[in-house]
Scaffold this active site. Structure first.
Site, short mmCIF file in Angstrom:
data_model
loop_
_atom_site.label_atom_id
_atom_site.label_comp_id
_atom_site.label_asym_id
_atom_site.label_seq_id
_atom_site.Cartn_x
_atom_site.Cartn_y
_atom_site.Cartn_z
N ALA A 20 0.83 -1.21 0.00
CA ALA A 20 0.00 0.00 0.00
C ALA A 20 0.86 1.25 0.00
O ALA A 20 0.49 2.28 0.59
CB ALA A 20 -0.92 0.00 1.22
N ALA A 21 2.02 1.20 -0.68
CA ALA A 21 2.96 2.32 -0.65
C ALA A 21 2.81 3.27 -1.83
O ALA A 21 3.39 4.35 -1.83
CB ALA A 21 4.39 1.79 -0.61
N ARG A 26 -2.64 8.96 -10.74
CA ARG A 26 -3.75 9.07 -11.68
C ARG A 26 -5.10 9.31 -11.00
O ARG A 26 -6.08 9.66 -11.67
CB ARG A 26 -3.81 7.81 -12.55
N ASP A 139 -4.95 -2.42 -3.69
CA ASP A 139 -5.97 -1.67 -4.44
C ASP A 139 -6.87 -2.58 -5.26
O ASP A 139 -7.34 -2.20 -6.33
CB ASP A 139 -5.30 -0.64 -5.35
N GLY A 176 1.72 -6.95 -16.71
CA GLY A 176 2.79 -7.93 -16.87
C GLY A 176 2.25 -9.22 -17.47
O GLY A 176 1.22 -9.73 -17.02
N GLU A 191 7.17 -7.55 -17.59
CA GLU A 191 6.41 -6.31 -17.52
C GLU A 191 6.18 -5.77 -18.93
O GLU A 191 6.98 -5.99 -19.85
CB GLU A 191 7.17 -5.27 -16.68
N ARG A 369 -31.19 12.43 13.41
CA ARG A 369 -29.80 12.67 13.76
C ARG A 369 -29.36 11.67 14.84
O ARG A 369 -30.19 10.98 15.43
CB ARG A 369 -29.63 14.12 14.20
N LYS A 387 -32.97 14.56 17.40
CA LYS A 387 -31.56 14.39 17.77
C LYS A 387 -31.49 14.03 19.24
O LYS A 387 -32.12 14.69 20.07
CB LYS A 387 -30.76 15.66 17.52
N TYR A 423 -31.08 24.60 23.70
CA TYR A 423 -29.75 25.24 23.75
C TYR A 423 -29.88 26.67 24.24
O TYR A 423 -30.65 27.46 23.69
CB TYR A 423 -29.14 25.20 22.35
#
Length: 558
Positions: A20-21, A26, A139, A176, A191, A369, A387, A423
């Site tokens: 994952a480096a 793109r 990926d 590849g 490749e 909410r 909420k 409030y």
């Protein structure tokens, strides 16, 4: 091949390495490629879940670009993952070199921890990992545990040095190529940039998913260089190294290319998102869920649906949403991390972190909410926002109301256009309304305040003090009618004319009071006094009129 979840613990790998480096240029995004999402998980998250299903002894994630963000996310998905940093030397081979060094050190540390400093029978700690090591790209979001399990099982059963996953593409540009020998074993991987014309004609491509024997991988990595068109350290060169020392390299072909397809740009991300969603919906439909319009229905991978659930067009279910048997969701509804009870209906509603009991009715156009809990058979109706509200069984908030930071008992009805005023500009306060209460329309409950069981509140009331059980809460004075106000204060308006005409045409209409009549008379007199009187015609006016009648310009009189 058909995916089968999980694998036999007897063939669990020594480790899984997830690469994952990469920067993912793109994607053209400030978000690292691995963190882009589909179906409720990141690209990396999908791969980590598949990898963990193999029950590996160790799981490593190799990071470099946006290192901290990717590493933090990886650990949030899999807290036991070992984060490995790749240095500035590019290539998948280098990434695996870094990972294997870290995992070997981890294996040594675990051996020492378990009290085997000299190994068994004096053979020492050895080089580190022993057994199968799975390596996969981070990926490939449709890669599942069943596919990895099949690959691992084939590796173990055949006793291969390397087993790789491949697929066939109509257009293999950029991938590849897999070059096989006469017996069908893999000879090498070339490749695209390094391939000859004949090799580029090969349709079988490398999916960048492997199982290596740990010792073979360690030796092969030691031979890698950067003598290629891209100047990178290729992991694929380990395949040729394994062949050179007499090892067997075989490939398992995936008949479904999408399982191993990676994401390099937003177009591929959207394509795989749609495909994954299609598969999720198909699986649920086969389990007894009705999806009226799959084209407009989106369901995340962690959503749970019971049989006889109906999803109407425009429905989106995200996160850990759970929908019980017989519930109907939609149309045009988005729920995130929400629990819906059996037989409930949720229509044109947006909700998150809410719990809806069995047989409840919500919407249309409701906003739930976080912290909303609606008891069985309860109702949250049209244009209602809630909420942090606990609403008891059978209670109803039918329309045009806001209920926040409130507790409502059972079988209570909240009148239209009611607001819990929670409030004060600094702190939130709670409103408590009891069971079997009836509150009037257009009520303001100024928290902290409570309304007792069985109490009523009058329409238009502002409830600032507690209402005892069974009492009627009323605020505001007695209504006053100021007679003739419109004709006095808005003279000449259509409203005033209409009022005067109505009084004149209705013989039974009560006459205006003496005060109102006197004020109207004074106003009429004042209006007449203030109206200017036009001057009488003079010589100048006569001269102007004569000039206009003669069709010639007027001039100043002599």
């Amino acid at each position: 091949m058909e995916a089968q979840q999980g694998t036999d613990p007897a063939v669990a790998p020594a480790a899984v390495i997830v690469l994952a480096a990469g920067e993912g240029t793109r994607m053209k995004s400030s978000t690292p490629k691995m963190l882009h999402t589909l179906a409720g998980r990141s690209l990396l998250g999908h791969v980590l879940v598949a990898a963990r299903s193999l029950d590996p002894a160790l799981l490593a994630v190799v990071v470099r670009h946006e290192r901290d963000r990717v590493a933090e996310h990886a650990v949030s998905v899999d807290p036991d993952a070992v984060v490995v940093d790749q240095d500035e030397i590019p290539g998948t081979g280098r990434a695996v070199q870094c990972a294997l060094a870290a995992l070997d050190a981890k294996a040594h540390a675990q051996a020492l921890l378990h009290g085997v400093p000299d190994g068994e029978e004096g053979r020492g700690l050895g080089d580190g990992l022993e057994g199968p090591v799975v390596v996969t790209a981070g990926d490939t979001p449709l890669l599942d545990g069943g596919t990895l399990a099949q690959l691992l099982a084939a590796h173990v059963v055949d006793g291969n040095a390397v087993t790789m996953l491949t697929t066939e593409l109509e257009d293999a540009t950029g991938y590849g190529r897999v070059v096989r020998d006469g017996s069908g074993d893999v000879q090498r991987i070339v490749e695209h940039k390094d391939a000859s014309a004949d090799e580029r004609a090969i349709r079988e491509v490398n999916a960048s998913i492997y199982v290596f024997d740990a010792a073979v991988l360690r030796r092969g990595l030691g031979t890698l260089g950067r003598d290629n068109a891209q100047g990178e350290v290729y992991l694929t060169d380990v395949v040729a190294a394994a062949r050179a020392e007499g090892g067997t390299v075989r490939a398992l072909v995936s008949a479904d290319p999408t399982i191993v397809e990676g994401v390099n740009d937003r177009v591929q991300l959207a394509t795989l998102r749609a495909e994954l969603n299609r598969r999720i919906l198909e699986d649920w439909m086969r389990e007894g869920v009705t999806v009226v319009d799959p084209a407009t229905t989106w369901v995340d991978v962690d959503v749970e649906l019971a049989r006889d659930v109906t999803l109407l067009p425009g429905t989106q279910l995200h996160g850990a949403t759970v929908v019980a048997e017989g519930a109907t969701i939609g149309p045009d509804t988005t729920l995130t991390d929400t629990e819906v009870g059996a037989g409930a209906t949720v229509t044109r509603t947006h909700g998150s972190l809410a719990v809806l009991g069995a047989g409840t009715s919500v919407g249309p156009f409701a906003y739930l909410r976080p912290g909303t809990v609606l008891g069985a058979q309860g109702k949250i109706g049209t244009f209602v926002e809630t909420k942090n509200a606990e609403i008891g069984e059978g209670s109803k908030i039918p329309h045009l109301s806001y209920v926040g930071d409130a507790t409502i008992g059972e079988h209570t009805n909240i009148g239209a256009a009611s607001v819990t005023v929670n409030y004060d500009g600094v702190h939130k306060h709670r409103t408590v309304i009891g069971s079997h209460a009836r509150t009037g329309a257009d009520n303001m409950f100024v928290a902290p305040v409570s309304v007792g069981d069985g109490a009523y509140t009058a329409a238009g009331s502002v409830i600032r003090r507690d209402v005892p059980a069974g009492a009627l809460g009323v605020s505001g004075g007695q209504q006053r009618n100021i007679e003739g106000w419109v004709e006095r204060r808005r003279p000449g308006t259509p409203a005033a004319d209409a009022a005067a005409a109505a009084r004149a045409s209705d013989p039974e209409a009560p006459p205006l009071g003496a005060q109102a009549q006197a004020q109207l008379a004074d106003q009429s007199a004042a209006a007449t006094a203030e109206r200017p009187t036009p001057p009488p015609p003079g010589p100048e006016l006569e001269h102007t009129l004569e000039a206009l009648r003669g069709g010639r310009p007027a001039t100043t009189a002599d």
